[in-house]
Design a protein around this motif. Structure first.
Motif, PDB file in Angstrom:
ATOM      1  N   GLY A  90       0.748  -1.219   0.062  1.00 55.29           N
ATOM      2  CA  GLY A  90      -0.185   0.030   0.077  1.00 55.29           C
ATOM      3  C   GLY A  90       0.978   1.119  -0.112  1.00 55.29           C
ATOM      4  N   LEU A  91       1.856   1.215   0.861  1.00 57.25           N
ATOM      5  CA  LEU A  91       2.919   2.485   0.850  1.00 57.25           C
ATOM      6  C   LEU A  91       3.554   2.572  -0.604  1.00 57.25           C
ATOM      7  CD1 LEU A  91       4.445   1.961   4.187  1.00 57.25           C
ATOM      8  CD2 LEU A  91       2.619   3.635   3.609  1.00 57.25           C
ATOM      9  N   PRO A 127       2.706   4.085  -7.837  1.00 61.48           N
ATOM     10  CA  PRO A 127       1.551   3.227  -8.338  1.00 61.48           C
ATOM     11  C   PRO A 127       2.019   2.198  -9.578  1.00 61.48           C
ATOM     12  CG  PRO A 127       0.882   5.280  -8.406  1.00 61.48           C
ATOM     13  CD  PRO A 127       2.187   5.209  -8.145  1.00 61.48           C
ATOM     14  N   ASP A 128       2.755   2.609 -10.516  1.00 58.46           N
ATOM     15  CA  ASP A 128       3.247   1.672 -11.274  1.00 58.46           C
ATOM     16  C   ASP A 128       3.989   0.490 -10.905  1.00 58.46           C
ATOM     17  OD1 ASP A 128       5.156   3.685 -10.665  1.00 58.46           O
ATOM     18  OD2 ASP A 128       6.224   3.210 -12.550  1.00 58.46           O
ATOM     19  N   VAL A 129       4.954   0.701  -9.951  1.00 54.58           N
ATOM     20  CA  VAL A 129       5.632  -0.352  -9.351  1.00 54.58           C
ATOM     21  C   VAL A 129       4.554  -1.258  -8.679  1.00 54.58           C
ATOM     22  CG1 VAL A 129       7.331  -0.830  -7.873  1.00 54.58           C
ATOM     23  CG2 VAL A 129       7.752   0.941  -9.242  1.00 54.58           C
ATOM     24  N   ALA A 130       3.756  -0.980  -7.889  1.00 55.28           N
ATOM     25  CA  ALA A 130       2.646  -1.773  -6.994  1.00 55.28           C
ATOM     26  C   ALA A 130       1.864  -2.486  -8.297  1.00 55.28           C
ATOM     27  CB  ALA A 130       2.037  -0.895  -6.298  1.00 55.28           C
ATOM     28  N   ALA A 131       1.623  -1.886  -9.289  1.00 57.91           N
ATOM     29  CA  ALA A 131       0.910  -2.551 -10.200  1.00 57.91           C
ATOM     30  C   ALA A 131       1.708  -3.700 -10.661  1.00 57.91           C
ATOM     31  CB  ALA A 131       0.155  -1.471 -11.322  1.00 57.91           C
ATOM     32  N   GLU A 132       3.042  -3.640 -11.073  1.00 54.15           N
ATOM     33  CA  GLU A 132       3.944  -4.702 -11.634  1.00 54.15           C
ATOM     34  C   GLU A 132       3.994  -5.649 -10.726  1.00 54.15           C
ATOM     35  OE1 GLU A 132       5.030  -5.430 -14.668  1.00 54.15           O
ATOM     36  OE2 GLU A 132       3.792  -4.004 -15.297  1.00 54.15           O
ATOM     37  N   ARG A 190       0.832  -7.439 -10.390  1.00 52.74           N
ATOM     38  CA  ARG A 190       0.589  -8.375 -11.787  1.00 52.74           C
ATOM     39  C   ARG A 190       1.558  -9.811 -11.583  1.00 52.74           C
ATOM     40  NH1 ARG A 190       3.442 -10.061 -15.410  1.00 52.74           N
ATOM     41  NH2 ARG A 190       5.340  -8.728 -15.147  1.00 52.74           N
ATOM     42  N   ALA A 191       2.795  -9.580 -11.014  1.00 52.07           N
ATOM     43  CA  ALA A 191       3.773 -10.767 -10.852  1.00 52.07           C
ATOM     44  C   ALA A 191       3.019 -11.778  -9.922  1.00 52.07           C
ATOM     45  CB  ALA A 191       5.026 -10.287 -10.447  1.00 52.07           C
ATOM     46  N   MET A 192       2.623 -11.216  -8.715  1.00 48.63           N
ATOM     47  CA  MET A 192       2.038 -12.252  -7.808  1.00 48.63           C
ATOM     48  C   MET A 192       0.890 -12.788  -8.314  1.00 48.63           C
ATOM     49  SD  MET A 192       2.538 -10.048  -4.341  1.00 48.63           S
ATOM     50  CE  MET A 192       1.718 -11.196  -3.194  1.00 48.63           C
ATOM     51  N   ARG A 193       0.024 -12.151  -9.079  1.00 50.18           N
ATOM     52  CA  ARG A 193      -1.185 -12.857  -9.815  1.00 50.18           C
ATOM     53  C   ARG A 193      -0.868 -13.992 -10.622  1.00 50.18           C
ATOM     54  NH1 ARG A 193      -4.148  -8.474 -11.727  1.00 50.18           N
ATOM     55  NH2 ARG A 193      -5.108  -8.422  -9.384  1.00 50.18           N
TER      56      ARG A 193
END
Length: 89
Positions: free
Chosen positions: A36-37, A43-48, A51-54
């Motif tokens: 979350g932090l 936000p782009d790094v969090a989205a990646e 995506r990788a965890m999914r």
């Protein structure tokens, strides 16, 4: 208590099985805080990361999830039955 039950009850692997599972679950829940932090700052790094965890979790075969669920529910049912019969504490 028979010697085989005493041996199983004192088995260090058996005693650690449930806490180990809970620690994994706690770790996954706690991972949401730094994610979350990161999402608030990048936000782009969090989205990646998401995506990788999914992709990782989707790559695990469905029978593995079924095996885990069956084992965990079976353990829970056996434990409840043992407690109801007075065999376990």
């Amino acid at each position: 208590m028979t010697s085989s039950r005493r041996r199983i009850a004192g088995d260090r692997w058996t005693l650690r099985a449930r806490p180990a599972f809970l620690y994994v679950m706690y770790g996954l829940l706690l991972w949401s805080v730094p994610l979350g932090l990161i999402g608030g700052v990048r936000p782009d790094v969090a989205a990646e990361i998401i995506r990788a965890m999914r992709a990782y979790f989707n790559a695990l075969p469905e029978p593995l999830y079924a095996l885990f669920g069956t084992g965990y529910l079976g353990y829970t049912a056996a434990r409840a039955w043992g407690k109801a019969k007075g065999v376990e504490r």
